[in-house]
Design a protein around this motif. Sequence first.
Motif, PDB file in Angstrom:
ATOM      1  N   GLN A  27       0.821  -1.200   0.000  1.00 12.48           N
ATOM      2  CA  GLN A  27       0.000   0.000   0.000  1.00 12.48           C
ATOM      3  C   GLN A  27       0.856   1.251   0.000  1.00 12.48           C
ATOM      4  OE1 GLN A  27      -2.525   0.068   3.484  1.00 12.48           O
ATOM      5  NE2 GLN A  27      -0.983   1.040   4.751  1.00 12.48           N
ATOM      6  N   SER A  55      -2.718   6.149  -0.047  1.00 10.15           N
ATOM      7  CA  SER A  55      -4.165   6.141  -0.298  1.00 10.15           C
ATOM      8  C   SER A  55      -4.746   4.791  -0.681  1.00 10.15           C
ATOM      9  CB  SER A  55      -4.502   7.145  -1.413  1.00 10.15           C
ATOM     10  OG  SER A  55      -3.828   6.784  -2.623  1.00 10.15           O
ATOM     11  N   THR A  56      -3.941   3.871  -1.174  1.00 11.20           N
ATOM     12  CA  THR A  56      -4.465   2.638  -1.749  1.00 11.20           C
ATOM     13  C   THR A  56      -3.694   1.419  -1.269  1.00 11.20           C
ATOM     14  OG1 THR A  56      -5.090   3.841  -3.761  1.00 11.20           O
ATOM     15  CG2 THR A  56      -5.030   1.445  -3.910  1.00 11.20           C
ATOM     16  N   THR A  69      -3.123  -2.520  -2.434  1.00 14.83           N
ATOM     17  CA  THR A  69      -3.299  -3.486  -3.513  1.00 14.83           C
ATOM     18  C   THR A  69      -3.123  -4.885  -2.941  1.00 14.83           C
ATOM     19  OG1 THR A  69      -2.474  -1.944  -5.187  1.00 14.83           O
ATOM     20  CG2 THR A  69      -2.489  -4.282  -5.764  1.00 14.83           C
ATOM     21  N   SER A 127      -7.805  -3.505  -5.650  1.00 15.58           N
ATOM     22  CA  SER A 127      -7.403  -2.249  -5.027  1.00 15.58           C
ATOM     23  C   SER A 127      -8.491  -1.770  -4.075  1.00 15.58           C
ATOM     24  CB  SER A 127      -7.135  -1.175  -6.090  1.00 15.58           C
ATOM     25  OG  SER A 127      -6.005  -1.516  -6.881  1.00 15.58           O
ATOM     26  N   ILE A 128      -8.096  -1.467  -2.848  1.00 13.86           N
ATOM     27  CA  ILE A 128      -9.019  -0.961  -1.841  1.00 13.86           C
ATOM     28  C   ILE A 128      -8.373   0.236  -1.154  1.00 13.86           C
ATOM     29  CG2 ILE A 128     -10.114  -3.201  -1.448  1.00 13.86           C
ATOM     30  CD1 ILE A 128      -8.387  -3.565   0.999  1.00 13.86           C
ATOM     31  N   ALA A 129      -9.144   0.925  -0.314  1.00 12.64           N
ATOM     32  CA  ALA A 129      -8.594   2.067   0.410  1.00 12.64           C
ATOM     33  C   ALA A 129      -7.497   1.606   1.364  1.00 12.64           C
ATOM     34  CB  ALA A 129      -9.700   2.784   1.177  1.00 12.64           C
ATOM     35  N   ALA A 130      -6.486   2.437   1.530  1.00 14.53           N
ATOM     36  CA  ALA A 130      -5.377   2.099   2.424  1.00 14.53           C
ATOM     37  C   ALA A 130      -5.862   1.944   3.863  1.00 14.53           C
ATOM     38  CB  ALA A 130      -4.298   3.184   2.353  1.00 14.53           C
TER      39      ALA A 130
END
Length: 203
Positions: free
Chosen positions: A105, A108-109, A111, A173-176
């Motif tokens: 990560q 912000s993201t 993976t 991909s999701i929010a960090a």
Amino acid sequence: MFQSLMRGTAAVSLAVILAGCSTSGSGPSTGGSLFSSNATAPVSGANTANAPAASGGAVVQGTCPQISLRDGTAYYRTYAKPGSKDPQDVVFQASLAETTRACTQNESTMTVKVQVAGRLVAGPQGHAGSLSLPIRVAVMNGDTVVSSQLVPFTANLASADQPAQFLFTHEVSIAANPSTSTQIFVGFDEGPPKAAAKPKKHK
């Protein structure tokens, strides 16, 4: 007998295929629909890895969401006769078994590299060939569906006499810094049941 054989092969360890991934997920969990918005899935043993920052600012840290399979979505069968559920009519059976994931990560993201080891075998009506498998990857945050994607995947069987192993890989991909209630589900999705054809009325 064929059904018993299929259940046995699904339980065979596929650690060799999964070697080299950073964290291990869980096997099948019980109950519920995999993709409904009211599905519940308690998190158990969510991994937390603390590692130094990687190149480009990416890091491997925080909570890496657990990967789970649900009962009822780990098997996929095709039949020689349309509408048949007779084990003697099975052409192919695919099964999903062990899971693993690796998370990186930035600010912000996150993976998540999702990997699931599977097995393809020929049934009584089977033959060598390729099979397109509908695999759905769904991200859940508690009871809420964050994302749900149907990912086409092709597995190949070189011989009807020899099972074949395959490795499904997909990045999500999701929010960090996800919460510990975030979980990723993987399973076969055959879609809604097809409606039976209505008999034609004769005038």
